[in-house]
Design a protein around this motif. Structure first.
Motif, PDB file in Angstrom:
ATOM      1  N   VAL A   6      53.769  28.682  17.467  1.00  0.00           N
ATOM      2  CA  VAL A   6      54.191  27.653  16.514  1.00  0.00           C
ATOM      3  C   VAL A   6      53.446  27.816  15.194  1.00  0.00           C
ATOM      4  N   PHE A   7      52.148  28.109  15.265  1.00  0.00           N
ATOM      5  CA  PHE A   7      51.343  28.297  14.068  1.00  0.00           C
ATOM      6  C   PHE A   7      51.849  29.461  13.225  1.00  0.00           C
ATOM      7  N   VAL A   8      52.098  30.599  13.851  1.00  0.00           N
ATOM      8  CA  VAL A   8      52.569  31.776  13.124  1.00  0.00           C
ATOM      9  C   VAL A   8      53.961  31.538  12.546  1.00  0.00           C
ATOM     10  N   LEU A   9      54.849  30.942  13.319  1.00  0.00           N
ATOM     11  CA  LEU A   9      56.192  30.657  12.806  1.00  0.00           C
ATOM     12  C   LEU A   9      56.156  29.672  11.644  1.00  0.00           C
ATOM     13  N   SER A  10      55.287  28.669  11.708  1.00  0.00           N
ATOM     14  CA  SER A  10      55.193  27.712  10.601  1.00  0.00           C
ATOM     15  C   SER A  10      54.636  28.368   9.346  1.00  0.00           C
ATOM     16  N   LEU A  11      53.709  29.304   9.510  1.00  0.00           N
ATOM     17  CA  LEU A  11      53.212  30.049   8.348  1.00  0.00           C
ATOM     18  C   LEU A  11      54.328  30.857   7.691  1.00  0.00           C
ATOM     19  N   LEU A  12      55.110  31.544   8.507  1.00  0.00           N
ATOM     20  CA  LEU A  12      56.198  32.370   7.967  1.00  0.00           C
ATOM     21  C   LEU A  12      57.276  31.534   7.289  1.00  0.00           C
ATOM     22  N   VAL A  13      57.664  30.443   7.915  1.00  0.00           N
ATOM     23  CA  VAL A  13      58.692  29.574   7.335  1.00  0.00           C
ATOM     24  C   VAL A  13      58.180  28.927   6.052  1.00  0.00           C
ATOM     25  N   GLY A  14      56.944  28.439   6.061  1.00  0.00           N
ATOM     26  CA  GLY A  14      56.366  27.825   4.869  1.00  0.00           C
ATOM     27  C   GLY A  14      56.287  28.795   3.711  1.00  0.00           C
ATOM     28  N   PHE A  15      55.859  30.015   3.973  1.00  0.00           N
ATOM     29  CA  PHE A  15      55.786  31.024   2.913  1.00  0.00           C
ATOM     30  C   PHE A  15      57.170  31.341   2.367  1.00  0.00           C
ATOM     31  N   GLU A  16      58.135  31.468   3.243  1.00  0.00           N
ATOM     32  CA  GLU A  16      59.504  31.788   2.819  1.00  0.00           C
ATOM     33  C   GLU A  16      60.103  30.672   1.965  1.00  0.00           C
ATOM     34  N   VAL A  17      59.869  29.439   2.357  1.00  0.00           N
ATOM     35  CA  VAL A  17      60.422  28.301   1.606  1.00  0.00           C
ATOM     36  C   VAL A  17      59.762  28.193   0.234  1.00  0.00           C
ATOM     37  N   ILE A  18      58.450  28.271   0.172  1.00  0.00           N
ATOM     38  CA  ILE A  18      57.731  28.103  -1.089  1.00  0.00           C
ATOM     39  C   ILE A  18      57.993  29.270  -2.037  1.00  0.00           C
ATOM     40  N   SER A  19      58.164  30.470  -1.516  1.00  0.00           N
ATOM     41  CA  SER A  19      58.374  31.621  -2.400  1.00  0.00           C
ATOM     42  C   SER A  19      59.736  31.576  -3.088  1.00  0.00           C
ATOM     43  N   LYS A  20      60.669  30.788  -2.583  1.00  0.00           N
ATOM     44  CA  LYS A  20      62.001  30.691  -3.192  1.00  0.00           C
ATOM     45  C   LYS A  20      62.096  29.584  -4.244  1.00  0.00           C
ATOM     46  N   VAL A  21      61.042  28.799  -4.419  1.00  0.00           N
ATOM     47  CA  VAL A  21      61.066  27.684  -5.374  1.00  0.00           C
ATOM     48  C   VAL A  21      60.738  28.208  -6.769  1.00  0.00           C
ATOM     49  N   PRO A  22      61.584  27.892  -7.766  1.00  0.00           N
ATOM     50  CA  PRO A  22      61.272  28.318  -9.131  1.00  0.00           C
ATOM     51  C   PRO A  22      60.008  27.630  -9.649  1.00  0.00           C
ATOM     52  N   THR A  24      59.391  26.085 -12.348  1.00  0.00           N
ATOM     53  CA  THR A  24      59.601  24.790 -13.010  1.00  0.00           C
ATOM     54  C   THR A  24      59.691  23.641 -12.009  1.00  0.00           C
ATOM     55  N   LEU A  25      60.054  23.926 -10.781  1.00  0.00           N
ATOM     56  CA  LEU A  25      60.156  22.878  -9.762  1.00  0.00           C
ATOM     57  C   LEU A  25      58.918  22.785  -8.878  1.00  0.00           C
ATOM     58  N   HIS A  26      58.008  23.723  -9.019  1.00  0.00           N
ATOM     59  CA  HIS A  26      56.881  23.774  -8.109  1.00  0.00           C
ATOM     60  C   HIS A  26      55.961  22.557  -8.264  1.00  0.00           C
ATOM     61  N   THR A  27      55.689  22.130  -9.487  1.00  0.00           N
ATOM     62  CA  THR A  27      54.785  21.003  -9.705  1.00  0.00           C
ATOM     63  C   THR A  27      55.335  19.702  -9.134  1.00  0.00           C
ATOM     64  N   PRO A  28      56.598  19.333  -9.408  1.00  0.00           N
ATOM     65  CA  PRO A  28      57.110  18.104  -8.778  1.00  0.00           C
ATOM     66  C   PRO A  28      57.148  18.184  -7.253  1.00  0.00           C
ATOM     67  N   LEU A  29      57.421  19.355  -6.717  1.00  0.00           N
ATOM     68  CA  LEU A  29      57.435  19.485  -5.257  1.00  0.00           C
ATOM     69  C   LEU A  29      56.034  19.338  -4.672  1.00  0.00           C
ATOM     70  N   MET A  30      55.028  19.847  -5.366  1.00  0.00           N
ATOM     71  CA  MET A  30      53.652  19.682  -4.894  1.00  0.00           C
ATOM     72  C   MET A  30      53.279  18.204  -4.881  1.00  0.00           C
ATOM     73  N   SER A  31      53.717  17.498  -5.899  1.00  0.00           N
ATOM     74  CA  SER A  31      53.414  16.077  -5.972  1.00  0.00           C
ATOM     75  C   SER A  31      54.062  15.329  -4.811  1.00  0.00           C
ATOM     76  N   ALA A  32      55.292  15.634  -4.500  1.00  0.00           N
ATOM     77  CA  ALA A  32      56.003  14.946  -3.426  1.00  0.00           C
ATOM     78  C   ALA A  32      55.548  15.392  -2.040  1.00  0.00           C
ATOM     79  N   ALA A  33      54.948  16.548  -1.940  1.00  0.00           N
ATOM     80  CA  ALA A  33      54.568  17.089  -0.640  1.00  0.00           C
ATOM     81  C   ALA A  33      53.266  16.509  -0.102  1.00  0.00           C
TER      82      ALA A  33
END
Length: 89
Positions: A6-22, A24-33
Motif C-alpha cells: 500500500v505504501f509503495v502504490l500510494s507513493l507511485l500514485v501520488g507522484f503521478e498525480v502531482i507531476s501532471k498538475v500545471p 499555475t494550479l500547484h499553489t492552490p492545490l497545496m493550500s487545499a490539500a
C-alpha cells in the motif's frame, strides 16, 4: 507485506498525480490539500498503534513524517501566495 504494498502504490500514485498538475494550479492545490494531509497524519497514527513489526513502525514513522512535511509546506506556500496579493507598504 500488505502495508509495504500500500505504501509503495500510494507513493507511485501520488507522484503521478502531482507531476501532471500545471505550475499555475500547484499553489492552490497545496493550500487545499492541508486537510487531506491532516487525515493522513491521523491514519499514520492509527497504523503506528496497530503495528506489530519493525517494518510497521518504520512505515508509520515515514507516513507521519511525510504527511507532517506536507502540512507545514502547504501552510508555507499558502502564506507566500497570500503575501503576493498584499499591498506594498
Amino acid at each position: 507485506m500488505a502495508g509495504l504494498s500500500v505504501f509503495v502504490l500510494s507513493l507511485l500514485v501520488g507522484f503521478e498525480v502531482i507531476s501532471k498538475v500545471p505550475a499555475t494550479l500547484h499553489t492552490p492545490l497545496m493550500s487545499a490539500a492541508n486537510s487531506i494531509h491532516g487525515i493522513i497524519v491521523v491514519g499514520a497514527m492509527l497504523i503506528a498503534a496497530s503495528a506489530d513489526t519493525v517494518l510497521g513502525y518504520v512505515l508509520a514513522f515515514l507516513a507521519s513524517a511525510f504527511a507532517a512535511m506536507n502540512v507545514v509546506g502547504g501552510y508555507v506556500v499558502t502564506d507566500r501566495m497570500l503575501r503576493m496579493f498584499r499591498g506594498r507598504r
